[in-house]
Write a protein that holds these residues in place. Structure first.
Motif, PDB file in Angstrom:
ATOM      1  N   ALA A 145       0.823  -1.210   0.000  1.00 53.04           N
ATOM      2  CA  ALA A 145       0.000   0.000   0.000  1.00 53.04           C
ATOM      3  C   ALA A 145       0.854   1.255   0.000  1.00 53.04           C
ATOM      4  CB  ALA A 145      -0.937   0.003   1.205  1.00 53.04           C
ATOM      5  N   LYS A 146       2.056   1.147   0.538  1.00 56.09           N
ATOM      6  CA  LYS A 146       3.024   2.245   0.492  1.00 56.09           C
ATOM      7  C   LYS A 146       4.411   1.650   0.308  1.00 56.09           C
ATOM      8  CE  LYS A 146       3.633   2.552   5.529  1.00 56.09           C
ATOM      9  NZ  LYS A 146       3.593   3.459   6.702  1.00 56.09           N
ATOM     10  N   THR A 179      -2.221   1.685  -3.556  1.00 56.19           N
ATOM     11  CA  THR A 179      -2.918   2.078  -2.323  1.00 56.19           C
ATOM     12  C   THR A 179      -4.225   1.339  -2.087  1.00 56.19           C
ATOM     13  OG1 THR A 179      -3.964   3.916  -3.517  1.00 56.19           O
ATOM     14  CG2 THR A 179      -1.903   4.386  -2.356  1.00 56.19           C
TER      15      THR A 179
END
Length: 213
Positions: A145-146, A179
């Motif tokens: 997601a990051k 994300t």
């Protein structure tokens, strides 16, 4: 047209004379489809000339130039433009990054003559797969997601490198950021995948709650 493609796969140049191991090279990976056949033919011809890396460099340079100029890509793929114009453009493009290997020049002329320039990107990608197999490499894509910090990424890679999933090969690592997975990881190693994402778990939970399959 067919004769040029045949020559691409059968020429045994001076660089390989006297080297028995290079006399009858084989592709390290079986690829299918039109792009797979062209890439395999180019790989075998390059292996005979000890020019695998040189050809790969040419292809990457060509792909980089075309990817930055969409109009140029459209020009090369336009069936209404003459073969002569396309050949001249290709020679000019290859010259931008220095002197291209003769096999690379011959290869692109083959694509142009056979009306296969629209397949160029796929052929280059397939050649890259053959080169990775040749170097005993295995792609590893970790989606998060990051962006993962170096320490975390290294721990994941080290763990996978020691696992049977790596097949004893060198892992080519890339970390993609997406994300909408919300959290967790999606690990793709070769043709295998491990989905440990939060979004996947939520989807499974939602199906369980709603009774939908």
């Amino acid at each position: 047209m067919a004769s040029r493609f045949t020559r691409l796969t059968t020429v045994v140049p001076q660089l390989t004379r006297g080297y028995a191991a290079a006399a009858n090279p084989k592709a390290p990976l079986a690829l299918f489809g039109l792009d797979g056949r062209y890439a395999t033919a180019l790989y075998i011809a390059a292996a005979r000339q000890n020019a695998l890396d040189a050809v790969e460099k040419d292809l990457k340079s060509f792909e980089s130039i075309v990817s930055k100029d969409k109009a140029l890509g459209s020009f090369l793929e336009n069936p209404t433009i003459s073969l002569k114009e396309k050949k001249e453009s290709i020679r000019s493009l290859l010259a931008k990054s220095g002197k291209a290997h003769n096999l690379t020049e011959n290869f692109f002329e083959t694509l142009a003559e056979n009306g296969r320039l629209p397949q160029t990107s796929k052929v280059i990608e397939s050649y890259g797969e053959l080169m990775s197999a040749h170097r005993n490499e295995l792609p590893l894509v970790i989606t998060s997601a990051k962006e993962l910090d170096k320490s975390t990424l290294n721990k994941i890679v080290d763990s996978l490198q020691k696992s049977p999933l790596a097949e004893g090969k060198k892992l080519l690592v890339s970390n993609k950021v997406k994300t909408d997975i919300l959290g967790g990881l999606l690990v793709e190693i070769g043709d295998k995948s491990i989905d440990l994402t939060v979004s996947s778990k939520l989807n499974k939970l939602n199906k369980l709650v709603t009774g939908k399959s």
